[in-house]
Write an enzyme that holds these catalytic residues in place. Sequence first.
Site, PDB file in Angstrom:
ATOM      1  N   ARG A   1       2.450  -1.203   8.890  1.00 42.04           N
ATOM      2  CA  ARG A   1       3.654  -1.085   9.039  1.00 42.04           C
ATOM      3  C   ARG A   1       4.672  -0.620   8.673  1.00 42.04           C
ATOM      4  NH1 ARG A   1       3.337  -4.439   6.037  1.00 42.04           N
ATOM      5  NH2 ARG A   1       1.487  -4.783   4.355  1.00 42.04           N
TER       6      ARG A   1
ATOM      7  N   TYR B   1      -0.067   0.973  15.952  1.00 44.43           N
ATOM      8  CA  TYR B   1      -0.749   0.696  14.675  1.00 44.43           C
ATOM      9  C   TYR B   1      -1.288  -0.727  14.521  1.00 44.43           C
ATOM     10  CZ  TYR B   1      -1.538  -0.448   9.982  1.00 44.43           C
ATOM     11  OH  TYR B   1      -1.897  -1.287   9.158  1.00 44.43           O
TER      12      TYR B   1
ATOM     13  N   LYS C   1      -0.976  -9.787  11.914  1.00 43.13           N
ATOM     14  CA  LYS C   1       0.213 -10.044  11.028  1.00 43.13           C
ATOM     15  C   LYS C   1       1.047 -11.228  11.418  1.00 43.13           C
ATOM     16  CE  LYS C   1      -1.105  -8.065   7.241  1.00 43.13           C
ATOM     17  NZ  LYS C   1      -2.047  -8.425   6.351  1.00 43.13           N
TER      18      LYS C   1
ATOM     19  N   HIS D   1      -1.111 -15.378   3.507  1.00 41.37           N
ATOM     20  CA  HIS D   1      -2.083 -14.011   3.238  1.00 41.37           C
ATOM     21  C   HIS D   1      -3.341 -14.057   1.771  1.00 41.37           C
ATOM     22  CE1 HIS D   1      -0.967  -8.706   2.703  1.00 41.37           C
ATOM     23  NE2 HIS D   1      -2.233  -9.453   3.621  1.00 41.37           N
TER      24      HIS D   1
ATOM     25  N   SER E   1      -1.093  -6.272   0.113  1.00 35.95           N
ATOM     26  CA  SER E   1      -1.994  -5.047   1.289  1.00 35.95           C
ATOM     27  C   SER E   1      -2.432  -3.628   0.478  1.00 35.95           C
ATOM     28  CB  SER E   1      -1.692  -5.068   2.408  1.00 35.95           C
ATOM     29  OG  SER E   1      -0.874  -5.641   2.860  1.00 35.95           O
TER      30      SER E   1
ATOM     31  N   CYS F   1      -4.974  -4.130  -1.871  1.00 39.77           N
ATOM     32  CA  CYS F   1      -5.519  -4.076  -2.969  1.00 39.77           C
ATOM     33  C   CYS F   1      -7.136  -4.934  -3.757  1.00 39.77           C
ATOM     34  CB  CYS F   1      -4.153  -5.160  -4.087  1.00 39.77           C
ATOM     35  SG  CYS F   1      -2.670  -4.619  -4.483  1.00 39.77           S
TER      36      CYS F   1
ATOM     37  N   ASP G   1      -8.258 -11.845   4.824  1.00 38.82           N
ATOM     38  CA  ASP G   1      -7.047 -11.312   4.960  1.00 38.82           C
ATOM     39  C   ASP G   1      -5.548 -12.490   5.093  1.00 38.82           C
ATOM     40  OD1 ASP G   1      -4.969  -8.951   4.924  1.00 38.82           O
ATOM     41  OD2 ASP G   1      -5.043  -9.608   6.989  1.00 38.82           O
TER      42      ASP G   1
ATOM     43  N   ARG H   1      -8.055   3.129   9.164  1.00 41.57           N
ATOM     44  CA  ARG H   1      -8.803   1.001   9.084  1.00 41.57           C
ATOM     45  C   ARG H   1     -10.077   1.601   9.972  1.00 41.57           C
ATOM     46  NH1 ARG H   1      -5.339  -2.757   7.253  1.00 41.57           N
ATOM     47  NH2 ARG H   1      -3.930  -2.080   6.021  1.00 41.57           N
TER      48      ARG H   1
HETATM   49  C1  OXD Z   1      -2.143  -5.719   5.752  1.00 43.94           C
HETATM   50  C2  OXD Z   1      -3.143  -5.450   6.468  1.00 43.94           C
HETATM   51  O1  OXD Z   1      -1.457  -4.934   5.660  1.00 43.94           O
HETATM   52  O2  OXD Z   1      -4.001  -6.622   5.933  1.00 43.94           O
HETATM   53  O3  OXD Z   1      -1.527  -6.233   5.106  1.00 43.94           O
HETATM   54  O4  OXD Z   1      -3.893  -4.790   7.434  1.00 43.94           O
HETATM   55 MN    MN Z   2      -3.407  -8.127   4.233  1.00 43.27          MN
END
Ligand code: OXD
Ligand code: MN
Length: 609
Positions: free
Chosen positions: A89, A217, A226, A246, A268, A270, A295, A387
């Site tokens: 991002r 992306y 998002k 989130h 993100s 974590c 998420d 990913r």
């Molecule tokens: C983020 C995702 O960047 O979930 O938080 O992809």
């Molecule tokens: Mn996320």
Amino acid sequence: MLRPRLGIPLLFFHSRLSRFSRVNRALQTWVDEVASVTKPQRVVWCDGSDAENERLIAQMLADETLQKCNPEKFPNSYYHRSHPSDVARTEHLTFISTDKKEDAGPTNNWMSPEQARERVWPLFSNAMKGRTMYVVPYVMGPLGSPFSKVGIEITDSAYVAISMRIMTRMGKAALDQLGDNGEFVKGLHSLGDLSPERRFIVHFPQQNEIWSIGSGYGGNALLGKKCFALRIAGAQARREGWLAEHMLILGIQEPSGETHYVCAAFPSACGKTNLAMLVPPASFNGYKIFTVGDDIAWIRFGPDGRLWAVNPEAGFFGVAPGTSEKTNPNAMATIRKNSIFTNTAFTSDGCPWWDDMGGDAPAGVTDWKGNKWIPGSPEKAAHPNSRFTAPARQCPSISPKFEDPLGVPISAFIFGARRASLVPLVYESFDWNHGVYVGSSVASETTAAATGAVGVLRRDPFAMLPFCGYNMGDYFSHWLTMGAPGNANGVAKKMPKVFHVNWFRKSAEGKFLWPGFGENIRVLQWILERSRGKGTAVESPIGYIPAKGGLNTAGLQMQPNAMDELLRIDPKGWAAEAPQLTDFYNKFGDRLPAEIRRQHQMQMKRLGL
Ligand code: OXD
Ligand code: MN
């Protein structure tokens, strides 16, 4: 639509919405208008069928956007490399466009609607020339749920179309849910020329509209995630009295057979996906974790006055590195078929691979940039933000409530951060308002999920810093209002308790103190006990901490004193960090709720300041 009124004649295409049973005029008009500006070679309305998916995949294999994975090891799965400058991002290129700058707030990049029309809209002109324009209807939330909402993404990326089919309820079902007059969120996406110079992700929360150009992306291009489910839906949620967060959602089944659900917000990369799919250690016989979401959570008051949550997504877009049989066997099982791997490494026998996937590095690995990779080389074979995109229903721990239109009742909110020092393993807020203060004060060390330096401490309130589609001061107020005493749906509100966790605290020698992963269930167990008014705790200046022996550590092999260190509160350290938080709050001026300032003052007083 937020376009300049140029009076461009509408073009009509062979592929039209009227192929489907329902015709939504507003949608047809918008699609025609976009096509008249972007000038695609053809327009394809996605129906979400297997046949369509196969067609798109065949086309992408032919133009080498995709490579087929080994059909025995990863059936119906594909490998994709994005442009090397387009792998995360790009928060500095993400904008909130509202009439007034104050409505975007100090934590967002703001662009006026006029600027958007002047700077960004022209980039869409002819952007799809020679390309196919896909019209992707999708539902966020279980079909037919009172929580769910329809979005339409127009995109010139087949990768986006097939990914949206995994990540959302995509195709005909969405048009059926939309009906003739239903409202939808407009998302316009074009790869443009993929240049970061001409990359913009612009949100118009007042118009329920998104423009994204110059990036393929996921976080910038899969607009349901998002852009819609957090930034646009967050603004809708504030207007309509609910929450778009989130947060993962998980259920903890206890030996009694009862299941309780919690929502947890972490910045993100974590470990939200790992926590959502946790496998309890053998000593937790009788416990089981059910994954509802990894998420995003959409949360509303239910008829019982409690908060209920659904996962608006249908798939997982998880960070591959860090995922292994050891850390997350459920994710490894989920991604075994019908998945897409992006920017991982790729083995000579057609399997996705990343450096810490487990086992020895196979020979003949190609790295995420397409170069031959030498085992042991300092360069990682997979990008740190590579990913997997996989259907949620394939997850062995998926909750039987995953598709439940009413969602699940929430017993606790958990905020988490990546903090090497200071922040204890777990603490409980004193009450709802203090919990909102705790959420607003989250700070975490940055990760590779966004471009920029990694490992730098930054304020990330509610793990929403990059995802709040309006002034974050107003967002804090909205959270306070949600928990203000009173009724919801005619019955007294019953708010969940609020906690904070940190799995990442390190010893003086730089070693993680807490084993994490499956062992995190011990912390969840204490959280559930506390949310039932049980469990033992002691009061500290920042909240309640587990009392000695309050946290179940039976059978854990830990360094002597590690537990004391994990739960240690250092008032001096907290006091030293307080002015930085004051500065952060000051940015909001009079949009910071007085109650947050009051909570901060009370905390400083408790710390002896
Ligand atoms: C983020 C995702 O960047 O979930 O938080 O992809
Ligand atoms: Mn996320």
